[in-house]
Scaffold this active site. Sequence first.
Site, mmCIF file in Angstrom:
data_model
loop_
_atom_site.group_PDB
_atom_site.id
_atom_site.type_symbol
_atom_site.label_atom_id
_atom_site.label_comp_id
_atom_site.label_asym_id
_atom_site.label_seq_id
_atom_site.Cartn_x
_atom_site.Cartn_y
_atom_site.Cartn_z
ATOM 1 N N VAL A 156 0.833 -1.210 0.000
ATOM 2 C CA VAL A 156 0.000 0.000 0.000
ATOM 3 C C VAL A 156 0.865 1.257 0.000
ATOM 4 O O VAL A 156 0.501 2.269 -0.619
ATOM 5 C CB VAL A 156 -1.008 0.000 1.169
ATOM 6 C CG1 VAL A 156 -0.318 0.243 2.518
ATOM 7 C CG2 VAL A 156 -2.091 1.044 0.937
ATOM 8 N N GLY B 224 -5.448 -6.763 0.873
ATOM 9 C CA GLY B 224 -5.901 -5.793 1.866
ATOM 10 C C GLY B 224 -4.942 -4.622 1.939
ATOM 11 O O GLY B 224 -4.356 -4.232 0.934
ATOM 12 N N GLU B 225 -4.844 -4.043 3.137
ATOM 13 C CA GLU B 225 -3.978 -2.870 3.412
ATOM 14 C C GLU B 225 -4.524 -1.578 2.814
ATOM 15 O O GLU B 225 -4.009 -0.500 3.089
ATOM 16 C CB GLU B 225 -2.555 -3.044 2.849
ATOM 17 C CG GLU B 225 -1.771 -4.200 3.378
ATOM 18 C CD GLU B 225 -0.362 -4.254 2.784
ATOM 19 O OE1 GLU B 225 0.000 -3.402 1.943
ATOM 20 O OE2 GLU B 225 0.368 -5.176 3.166
ATOM 21 N N GLY B 226 -5.505 -1.688 1.900
ATOM 22 C CA GLY B 226 -5.963 -0.539 1.131
ATOM 23 C C GLY B 226 -5.480 -0.580 -0.312
ATOM 24 O O GLY B 226 -5.742 0.359 -1.081
#
Lengths: 369, 369
Positions: free
Chosen positions: A104, A327-329
């Site tokens: 990210v 994930g993580e953005g």
Amino acid sequence: MRGSLPRDLAGTVAAVRPLDEAAVQAARRRQGRLTKPAGSLGVLEDVSVQLAGLAGRCPAPLPHPATVAVFAADHGVHAQGVSPWPQEVTAQMVANFLAGGAAVSVIADHVGASVVVVDVGVAGPVPTGAQLLSLRVRDGTADLSTGEAMTRDEAHRALLAGVRVATGLVDQQVGCLLTGDMGIANTTASSALIAAFGAADPAAVTGRGTGIDEGTWNLKVDVVRAGLQRHRVAVAAAAEDPVGVLCALGGLEHAGIAGFVLGAAARRVPVILDGVIAGAAALVAQALAPDVTAACIAGHRSAEPGHAVALARLGLRPLIELDLRLGEGTGAVLALPLVQAAARVLRDMATFADAGVSEQGGPDGRATG
Amino acid sequence: MRGSLPRDLAGTVAAVRPLDEAAVQAARRRQGRLTKPAGSLGVLEDVSVQLAGLAGRCPAPLPHPATVAVFAADHGVHAQGVSPWPQEVTAQMVANFLAGGAAVSVIADHVGASVVVVDVGVAGPVPTGAQLLSLRVRDGTADLSTGEAMTRDEAHRALLAGVRVATGLVDQQVGCLLTGDMGIANTTASSALIAAFGAADPAAVTGRGTGIDEGTWNLKVDVVRAGLQRHRVAVAAAAEDPVGVLCALGGLEHAGIAGFVLGAAARRVPVILDGVIAGAAALVAQALAPDVTAACIAGHRSAEPGHAVALARLGLRPLIELDLRLGEGTGAVLALPLVQAAARVLRDMATFADAGVSEQGGPDGRATG
């Protein structure tokens, strides 16, 4: 039960409103005058219309600058063996975000978004840093399969932490918020939330996370099922008391993200959702304030099966579908240029009249290239 | 018949090679050491591996700066009434590109790509400008449904024009090429090419363009069918003599784009394809040099049904699917940040060892978040 929210949170929920219909219509009319066949930019046109309706003016201000808030927390359900990763990876990854070495971090830098990391409930020590917001409510949740994951007071504090992160960013003139998350075992809690709000079977909304084997997947489904069974009273009341479900089954990052999404919507700033964790959190926000989805853009659809269920319930079409499951953005930041391009098109393209381009003369008033 | 290509073109075709396997393997190994579960960035990881294999080193140089070349040309088949737009819109849109008012202009500016417009066969006068390359081969094609669209010499000249545009950009250190197109009625020629190379029925690969009615669609299918019937000898020999099919059914922008794609591949620079026009052109390039797809990235999948057929034959997975049906290169420029992000991830992310992050301990050596 919604009335039992603390005053700050109730005020945020009450401020969430639908799109401004006049701005929506103005944006649709303007799209029809731009030098392209009507509708030919597909979903990008819809995004531009949504942004105008959210801002209440056409064209909308550009969704810029942008910040992704990565909500980090740990999960008591990790003790059930649902993930092969050690729990300390959550804190180690926080350090990696702050050092700029995570996915990210790299993608956000590429698209011009800044990153803040919100410790809303990591279990161990985390490093400090200018990008870290220390808003820890507790050192990770309790195990959702054996008891409540968090108390109602803790859920309220984590929700408010998310609201405050959003509000603080908007006060700094951030024009687009993006959700991120980090928390080993958080797909388990996400599956439980999605099963609860989506009335879905645990097996249909529990995925391989980032690649567990058949045995671990079976265990994970059993753990989600046990959580739903233990908390069946709360689950049955999900529509009336969504915070009760959040306390029973959620993660502190789910609470933080739900608050962040509500805070963005209350301030009429778009929020790009990442994957299944954001989807689960947005279901909580939607249950509190149904119009919250007016501010939400689904950045992507992850490979997790529960995410599709969540998106369907939210009524959101994802912009990107590339089998991401990190994930993580990451899925949100990848979608940022698409959202900004949608806004730029509506603001900056020439109209037929401006450019001296002939319009189509077909019998149905539409066109082909 | 491939041997009958002019020498310059034959040299370009001969220079097209598959991915470098050592660099591909190195990229896959490096992806496995980065601080994320293996495979969790999905298609983005595949793109990074392709870029490394194309460049022959890991990590690959960033696909930057980027230029979209919008090949503009007119089509004799317009006389059949396949489009409700007047033919002069092609030249008017060239002016709009040069003035920066078109969708591709706005989106390219947003993602940091420059735009060049290549007049490879517009029918009328076009304005001049620093961004315009005047490489016109003839004033639009002839009607594919009543004769050959262009001569073999014209097809060769248009192919070489495309090669030279690509080569010129690479000589200026452009690190990523993108295809664009403009030409009223060019979806008709695209459908004919895709039907020919894909052995598909005209009705299955002919779309609504940008929104024609049922009657015009029926006419368009009939026109495509008539073209395939008239040129059935050329179509039957498509694999051995793809330029014969291009002469019979194609547009000058298809020829230009096919040459552009071959030129990019010969110089080992990635080329992001836009929609159905690029897909049809890439089929010509693939028939001439099967390894050309090593350099190709499908920016998006358009709403035109023929595009899916073309992508399947090219073996390319589109990065974006947002019901776009505009052309101009809009789907390619929208995908540029994704391609660049893929390269940045492989180059810039921390490894587990660098970041001090624990690896997963699952029985299958994979992980869940």
